[in-house]
Design a protein around this motif. Sequence first.
Motif, short mmCIF file in Angstrom:
data_model
loop_
_atom_site.label_atom_id
_atom_site.label_comp_id
_atom_site.label_asym_id
_atom_site.label_seq_id
_atom_site.Cartn_x
_atom_site.Cartn_y
_atom_site.Cartn_z
N ASN A 148 0.95 -1.32 0.03
CA ASN A 148 0.26 0.00 -0.12
C ASN A 148 0.86 1.13 0.08
O ASN A 148 1.57 1.43 0.94
N ILE A 149 0.86 2.00 -1.09
CA ILE A 149 1.66 3.34 -0.97
C ILE A 149 0.79 4.66 -1.16
O ILE A 149 1.36 5.40 -1.56
N THR A 150 -0.57 4.51 -0.81
CA THR A 150 -1.53 5.41 -0.74
C THR A 150 -0.83 6.73 0.24
O THR A 150 -0.90 7.76 -0.15
N ALA B 257 3.52 -3.82 -11.02
CA ALA B 257 2.44 -2.95 -11.29
C ALA B 257 1.95 -2.08 -10.16
O ALA B 257 2.56 -2.13 -9.25
N ILE B 258 1.05 -1.16 -10.96
CA ILE B 258 0.38 -0.19 -10.05
C ILE B 258 -1.14 -0.51 -10.02
O ILE B 258 -1.80 -0.46 -11.24
N VAL B 259 -1.96 -0.69 -9.16
CA VAL B 259 -3.29 -1.23 -8.94
C VAL B 259 -4.31 -0.03 -8.03
O VAL B 259 -3.43 0.18 -6.98
N TRP C 44 -13.11 2.89 0.12
CA TRP C 44 -12.41 1.63 0.15
C TRP C 44 -11.23 1.53 -0.74
O TRP C 44 -10.60 0.37 -0.90
N GLN C 45 -10.79 2.51 -1.46
CA GLN C 45 -9.55 2.38 -2.42
C GLN C 45 -8.43 2.84 -1.78
O GLN C 45 -8.40 3.69 -1.37
N SER C 46 -7.30 2.13 -2.05
CA SER C 46 -6.03 2.32 -1.95
C SER C 46 -5.40 2.06 -2.97
O SER C 46 -5.63 1.25 -4.16
N ILE C 47 -4.03 2.76 -3.14
CA ILE C 47 -3.10 2.52 -4.18
C ILE C 47 -2.17 1.58 -3.86
O ILE C 47 -1.39 1.77 -2.81
#
Length: 135
Positions: free
Chosen positions: A16-18, A45-47, A110-113
């Motif tokens: 997690n890089i958020t 990858a980044i998702v 609920w979104q994280s990077i």
Amino acid sequence: MKIVNLDTKDRISIINITKEVEEEVRRSGVQEGLVNVYTWHTTTAIVINEDEEGLSKDFIAILQRLIPDDIFNYRHNMIDNNASAHIRSVFLSSEVTIPIKDGRLWLGHWQSIFFVELDGPRTRSFAITIIRSTA
Ligand code: ZN
């Protein structure tokens, strides 16, 4: 542009890089615009998705089932034995772009990077680029 380095610990991992991206958006002072998070490695990858431990394990298990390590006779494995990691990367993405609204990342609750390592452990990098909206 900010370059962030990280050391991954496993063959496949989801990091997690958020917070790093949020911090860079805050530091920029941009109120409206876009932030792009990009990895230039061919086996990462980044998702964007939900940060839930069980889901991360499910995601890794499905990647391994859909694109197995050793069922196919991968030609690229003659070079450096990581064809499955390259192919998994292609089916994900090298970057995401997220709107900045009111000085903050416009992510859903609920979104994280995530930075996705597919051929670790290694030292990796990703770039955070912020563009201010002129509209
Ligand atoms: Zn390779």
